[in-house]
Write a protein that holds these residues in place. Structure first.
Motif, PDB file in Angstrom:
ATOM      1  N   SER A   1      -5.265   0.880   3.251  1.00 34.34           N
ATOM      2  CA  SER A   1      -4.514  -0.071   2.937  1.00 34.34           C
ATOM      3  C   SER A   1      -3.022   0.947   2.546  1.00 34.34           C
ATOM      4  CB  SER A   1      -4.383  -0.723   1.541  1.00 34.34           C
ATOM      5  OG  SER A   1      -4.005   0.243   0.773  1.00 34.34           O
TER       6      SER A   1
ATOM      7  N   ASP B   1      -1.183  -6.122   3.335  1.00 35.77           N
ATOM      8  CA  ASP B   1      -1.033  -6.896   4.064  1.00 35.77           C
ATOM      9  C   ASP B   1      -2.177  -6.744   5.226  1.00 35.77           C
ATOM     10  OD1 ASP B   1       2.092  -5.988   3.509  1.00 35.77           O
ATOM     11  OD2 ASP B   1       2.169  -9.023   4.033  1.00 35.77           O
TER      12      ASP B   1
ATOM     13  N   ALA C   1       1.615 -10.166  -0.623  1.00 33.92           N
ATOM     14  CA  ALA C   1      -0.455  -9.760   0.242  1.00 33.92           C
ATOM     15  C   ALA C   1      -0.888 -10.257  -0.611  1.00 33.92           C
ATOM     16  CB  ALA C   1      -0.399  -8.354   0.470  1.00 33.92           C
TER      17      ALA C   1
END
Length: 384
Positions: free
Chosen positions: A96, A102, A337
């Protein structure tokens, strides 16, 4: 026909609620500030250009299976459920930082479900998916490209990459330690897993290796743009042209709604700043309380729009950066997310989605409480 169109509109609004809110707020604010050429100055075009470039590149790498291949390779090194959980969670934590929270969750949550099913460890799915979500939201706060709001604040505040990483590093390190500790405690009864049952086969598309090489080069260009070494507009042009000729289907998989959401909040915030009474009130509210307001507002509207709204009424961008990043923990909508994991879980285990939501909220509140206490300690130490 009309019913079908109505249903499509309702479904779209449910899916893109934040987009709808941003557009509505922008339209309402236009009644107080007459639309004109100055509206264009509200929008940070550099942020949108870099964000679009990154989204196209990430969509290409995901579509061509690079992240799945990396995950499958790491799983060959696992021998028990503790190691398996550690790999699945920290794949989201570290990835990430570079591919956004996401993309990390869209990629590795389905990957985790398939893996745990093949290893006959479905009992771990709720725990693993919740920890994956928390890991993605915490890991992404370290870099400018981990979160859209990080990229935005870097541009607005002129915060350098090294400065941002240095500021967020203590919180990222403590987050990683907490995650590892939780995994160790929850996996006390670790069980052996049979690697042959965990073998995952991914369909390799024709020419995927060459395409991934091209996307990785473009990703490097995007990083150089973030560092102000390359201009953003030529890089976007290169990304679009290369993708159009090499892998044009990817252009249809980009989340363009996010860009429109940004524009809506840019216009709304710009208009609010041009209304003296509102501007003064919001500045008094936010100034000196950036961390607290950032966390609280994120719980209600998620941390990306909270950043766009609050950034216009404070100059203490570092405190706001910390607030909205920690604010990604808490409620399900604190970070958009988090909705990705929830929706994927609900698609596979709809009957138990309530249980998932309950434990998700408990875990997020506990993580948030610990990190807020840590932030208070850091602040007190710095003041002393």
């Amino acid at each position: 026909m009309m019913k079908t169109i109505g249903e499509k509109i309702v479904n779209f609004l449910k899916k893109e609620t934040v987009l709808a809110v941003s557009v509505v707020l922008a339209v309402i604010s236009a009644f107080w500030v007459t639309p004109g050429p100055e509206y264009l100055t509200y929008i940070d075009w550099r942020v949108l250009t870099i964000l679009l470039s990154l989204m196209i590149v990430m969509a290409g790498l995901q579509e061509n299976g690079l992240f799945d291949q990396i995950g499958a390779f790491l799983l060959t090194k696992t021998k028990n459920t503790a190691q398996l959980t550690f790999v699945l969670v920290f794949l989201c934590f570290f990835s990430s930082m570079f591919i956004t929270n996401d993309v990390a969750l869209v990629t590795f949550v389905p990957f985790a479900i398939i893996t745990l099913q093949k290893c006959h460890q479905e009992r771990l799915i709720v725990m693993v998916l919740i920890l994956q979500t928390i890991a993605a939201n915490l890991g992404s706060m370290l870099t400018p490209i981990g979160n859209p709001h990080n990229l935005y604040l870097c541009t607005v505040a002129g915060i350098g990459v090294v400065e941002l990483v240095g500021y967020m590093l203590p919180y990222t390190l403590i987050s990683g330690i907490i995650l590892a500790t939780v995994i160790f405690v929850l996996s006390a009864r670790k069980r052996k897993i049979l690697l042959d049952t965990c073998t995952l086969s991914f369909e390799k598309k024709e020419g995927s290796r060459k395409k991934n090489a091209g996307y990785l080069i473009l990703f490097l260009f995007c990083l150089l743009t973030v560092l102000h070494i390359l201009p953003c507009y030529p890089v976007l042009a290169a990304v679009v042209v290369w993708t159009f000729f090499a892998d044009r289907d990817v252009l249809g998989k980009v989340d363009y709604c996010l860009l429109i959401t940004f524009m809506g909040f840019f216009v709304f915030t710009g208009n609010m700043r041009n209304i003296p009474a509102v501007n003064d009130m919001l500045q008094r509210l936010v100034t000196g309380r950036e961390i607290e307001i950032g966390i609280l507002s994120s719980q209600l509207i998620s941390n990306v729009p909270a950043t766009l709204l609050l950034s216009g009424f404070t100059e203490n961008y570092k405190a706001l950066l910390l607030g909205v990043n920690l604010g990604g923990l808490g409620t399900l909508i604190a970070s958009m997310a988090s909705l990705i994991s929830y929706k994927i879980y609900a698609q596979h285990y709809n009957r138990t989605k309530g249980i998932y939501l309950m434990w998700f909220t408990v875990a997020n509140v506990l993580f948030l409480a610990v990190l807020v206490l840590f932030a208070v300690g850091v602040k007190s130490y710095a003041a002393g």
